[in-house]
Write a protein that holds these residues in place. Structure first.
Motif, mmCIF file in Angstrom:
data_model
loop_
_atom_site.group_PDB
_atom_site.id
_atom_site.type_symbol
_atom_site.label_atom_id
_atom_site.label_comp_id
_atom_site.label_asym_id
_atom_site.label_seq_id
_atom_site.Cartn_x
_atom_site.Cartn_y
_atom_site.Cartn_z
ATOM 1 N N VAL A 1 139.163 49.909 87.332
ATOM 2 C CA VAL A 1 138.158 51.207 87.505
ATOM 3 C C VAL A 1 138.464 52.320 86.413
ATOM 4 C CG1 VAL A 1 136.954 52.923 88.732
ATOM 5 C CG2 VAL A 1 136.962 50.504 89.506
ATOM 6 N N ALA A 2 139.727 52.792 86.456
ATOM 7 C CA ALA A 2 139.973 54.004 85.600
ATOM 8 C C ALA A 2 140.149 53.591 84.119
ATOM 9 C CB ALA A 2 141.456 54.468 85.916
ATOM 10 N N ILE A 3 140.262 52.456 83.688
ATOM 11 C CA ILE A 3 140.473 51.974 82.323
ATOM 12 C C ILE A 3 138.840 51.963 81.714
ATOM 13 C CG2 ILE A 3 140.856 49.959 80.872
ATOM 14 C CD1 ILE A 3 143.472 49.692 82.233
ATOM 15 N N VAL A 4 138.048 51.289 82.860
ATOM 16 C CA VAL A 4 136.843 50.953 82.283
ATOM 17 C C VAL A 4 135.820 52.430 82.147
ATOM 18 C CG1 VAL A 4 134.486 50.031 82.887
ATOM 19 C CG2 VAL A 4 136.526 48.764 83.141
ATOM 20 N N ARG A 5 136.246 53.242 83.126
ATOM 21 C CA ARG A 5 135.422 54.379 82.989
ATOM 22 C C ARG A 5 136.084 55.694 82.252
ATOM 23 N NH1 ARG A 5 132.541 56.127 88.712
ATOM 24 N NH2 ARG A 5 130.890 54.618 88.330
ATOM 25 N N ASP A 6 136.877 55.181 81.447
ATOM 26 C CA ASP A 6 137.920 56.437 80.667
ATOM 27 C C ASP A 6 136.804 56.822 79.596
ATOM 28 O OD1 ASP A 6 139.817 57.753 79.492
ATOM 29 O OD2 ASP A 6 140.426 56.012 78.136
ATOM 30 N N THR A 7 136.886 58.154 79.857
ATOM 31 C CA THR A 7 135.900 59.062 78.877
ATOM 32 C C THR A 7 136.756 59.650 77.839
ATOM 33 O OG1 THR A 7 136.162 61.271 80.178
ATOM 34 C CG2 THR A 7 134.228 59.541 80.570
ATOM 35 N N GLN A 8 138.210 59.380 77.626
ATOM 36 C CA GLN A 8 138.861 60.116 76.657
ATOM 37 C C GLN A 8 139.357 59.047 75.900
ATOM 38 O OE1 GLN A 8 142.162 62.347 78.330
ATOM 39 N NE2 GLN A 8 140.862 63.269 80.035
ATOM 40 N N SER A 9 138.765 57.818 75.683
ATOM 41 C CA SER A 9 139.249 56.786 74.743
ATOM 42 C C SER A 9 139.063 57.117 73.395
ATOM 43 C CB SER A 9 138.420 55.472 75.104
ATOM 44 O OG SER A 9 137.088 55.543 74.800
ATOM 45 N N ASN A 10 138.191 58.044 72.833
ATOM 46 C CA ASN A 10 138.015 58.555 71.423
ATOM 47 C C ASN A 10 138.914 59.744 71.376
ATOM 48 O OD1 ASN A 10 136.573 56.091 71.063
ATOM 49 N ND2 ASN A 10 134.727 57.166 71.494
ATOM 50 N N ALA A 11 139.609 60.251 72.406
ATOM 51 C CA ALA A 11 140.118 61.614 72.125
ATOM 52 C C ALA A 11 141.128 61.652 70.857
ATOM 53 C CB ALA A 11 140.984 62.016 73.110
ATOM 54 N N GLY A 12 141.056 62.479 69.809
ATOM 55 C CA GLY A 12 141.871 62.600 68.887
ATOM 56 C C GLY A 12 141.735 61.841 67.584
ATOM 57 N N THR A 13 140.527 61.181 67.825
ATOM 58 C CA THR A 13 140.051 59.990 66.621
ATOM 59 C C THR A 13 139.026 60.672 66.020
ATOM 60 O OG1 THR A 13 138.154 58.897 68.062
ATOM 61 C CG2 THR A 13 140.468 58.081 68.084
ATOM 62 N N GLY A 14 138.275 61.927 66.001
ATOM 63 C CA GLY A 14 137.451 62.475 65.315
ATOM 64 C C GLY A 14 136.080 61.880 65.623
ATOM 65 N N LYS A 15 135.716 61.000 66.351
ATOM 66 C CA LYS A 15 134.581 60.631 66.779
ATOM 67 C C LYS A 15 133.919 61.654 67.882
ATOM 68 C CE LYS A 15 135.853 55.876 66.719
ATOM 69 N NZ LYS A 15 135.894 54.351 67.555
ATOM 70 N N GLY A 16 132.625 61.871 67.779
ATOM 71 C CA GLY A 16 132.241 62.703 68.568
ATOM 72 C C GLY A 16 132.036 64.165 67.843
ATOM 73 N N CYS A 17 132.584 64.036 66.687
ATOM 74 C CA CYS A 17 132.932 65.505 65.799
ATOM 75 C C CYS A 17 131.484 65.789 65.121
ATOM 76 C CB CYS A 17 133.868 65.170 64.793
ATOM 77 S SG CYS A 17 134.472 66.682 63.921
ATOM 78 N N PRO A 18 131.214 67.271 65.298
ATOM 79 C CA PRO A 18 129.946 67.583 64.743
ATOM 80 C C PRO A 18 129.989 67.224 63.187
ATOM 81 C CG PRO A 18 130.758 69.541 66.110
ATOM 82 C CD PRO A 18 131.694 68.297 66.221
ATOM 83 N N LYS A 19 128.684 66.877 62.691
ATOM 84 C CA LYS A 19 128.411 66.466 61.456
ATOM 85 C C LYS A 19 128.890 67.555 60.497
ATOM 86 C CE LYS A 19 125.448 64.173 58.268
ATOM 87 N NZ LYS A 19 124.853 62.869 58.274
ATOM 88 N N GLY A 20 129.543 67.124 59.389
ATOM 89 C CA GLY A 20 130.094 68.100 58.223
ATOM 90 C C GLY A 20 131.381 68.903 58.384
ATOM 91 N N TRP A 21 131.959 68.797 59.754
ATOM 92 C CA TRP A 21 133.156 69.460 60.173
ATOM 93 C C TRP A 21 134.228 68.487 59.320
ATOM 94 C CZ3 TRP A 21 134.223 71.758 65.621
ATOM 95 C CH2 TRP A 21 133.361 72.798 65.710
ATOM 96 N N PRO A 22 135.499 69.237 58.843
ATOM 97 C CA PRO A 22 136.182 68.345 58.080
ATOM 98 C C PRO A 22 137.425 67.850 59.176
ATOM 99 C CG PRO A 22 136.632 70.780 57.945
ATOM 100 C CD PRO A 22 135.459 70.713 58.786
ATOM 101 N N LEU A 23 138.072 66.879 58.911
ATOM 102 C CA LEU A 23 138.977 66.182 59.808
ATOM 103 C C LEU A 23 140.212 66.864 59.442
ATOM 104 C CD1 LEU A 23 138.137 62.560 59.731
ATOM 105 C CD2 LEU A 23 137.546 64.329 61.335
ATOM 106 N N ALA A 24 141.121 67.569 60.555
ATOM 107 C CA ALA A 24 142.369 67.998 60.243
ATOM 108 C C ALA A 24 143.408 67.026 60.481
ATOM 109 C CB ALA A 24 142.554 69.237 61.416
#
Length: 176
Positions: free
Chosen positions: A25-48
Motif C-alpha cells: 500500500v505504501a509503494i502504490v500510494r507513494d506521492t513522492q515518486s516524481n520528487a527531484g525529477t522536474g515533473k510537475g514543474c511550472p511551465k517555463g521554469w529552468p531545471l537546476a
C-alpha cells in the motif's frame, strides 16, 4: 505440535501478511515518486542541476577582486591541482572585501555547492536564473586567505547537505 506452537506460528504469519500489505500500500500510494525529477514543474521554469559533482566535472572562471596582483592565477593553479576545469582567469572590475563570490546559473548549482565547501561556506552566492552555461565564476575578495584542505572540504560538505534548487527553478532529473 503443541497448541502454543501453532498459536505462535499463526500470530507470526499474520504479522508477516500485515507487514507485506502495509509495504504494498505504501509503494502504490507513494506521492513522492516524481520528487527531484522536474515533473510537475511550472511551465517555463529552468531545471537546476542539483547533482553534487566531482571536481573534474566542474568548470570555473577565477577572477581577482583583491588588492594583490596575480591572486587569481595562483588560486586558479590551486583549483587545477584539485582537478577543477579552470576556463578563464582574470581581474574583476571592482574590489570586494568579502572572502569570495560564486556566480552561477541553473546548470551550475551543483558545482557552486561543491565550491562553497572549498570556501567553508563563507562565499557569497549570486544566482542568475538567465545564465545558460554550466560554469561557476569565482570572484576572490580581500578577505580570502586560502582554499580549504580536503578534510575541511569533506566536513563542510557534510554540514552543507545536498544541493537545493534555487527559487524559480526545478531540480533536474539525475543521470547518476
Amino acid at each position: 505440535m503443541s497448541f502454543a506452537r501453532v498459536r505462535a506460528l499463526v500470530v507470526v504469519g499474520l504479522l508477516a501478511v500485515l507487514a507485506l500489505v502495509f509495504v504494498v500500500v505504501a509503494i502504490v500510494r507513494d506521492t513522492q515518486s516524481n520528487a527531484g525529477t522536474g515533473k510537475g514543474c511550472p511551465k517555463g521554469w529552468p531545471l537546476a542541476d542539483v547533482a553534487l559533482h566531482e571536481p573534474k566535472e566542474v568548470k570555473i572562471n577565477v577572477y581577482n577582486a583583491t588588492d594583490e596582483p596575480g591572486r587569481a592565477g595562483s588560486v586558479a593553479d590551486d583549483f587545477r591541482n584539485r582537478k577543477f576545469q579552470v576556463a578563464k582567469v582574470g581581474n574583476a572590475t571592482s574590489g570586494f572585501d568579502g572572502v569570495a563570490v560564486l556566480r552561477f546559473g541553473p546548470k551550475g548549482v551543483g558545482g557552486a555547492h561543491l565550491l562553497r565547501a572549498y570556501f567553508l561556506d563563507n562565499a557569497e552566492r549570486q544566482f542568475d536564473i538567465n545564465r545558460k552555461d554550466d560554469a561557476v565564476d569565482v570572484v576572490l575578495g580581500n578577505s580570502f586567505q586560502q582554499l580549504a584542505t580536503t578534510t575541511e572540504v569533506n566536513q563542510s560538505l557534510g554540514d552543507l547537505g545536498s544541493p537545493v534548487a534555487p527559487a524559480g527553478t526545478c531540480p533536474a532529473p539525475s543521470d547518476k
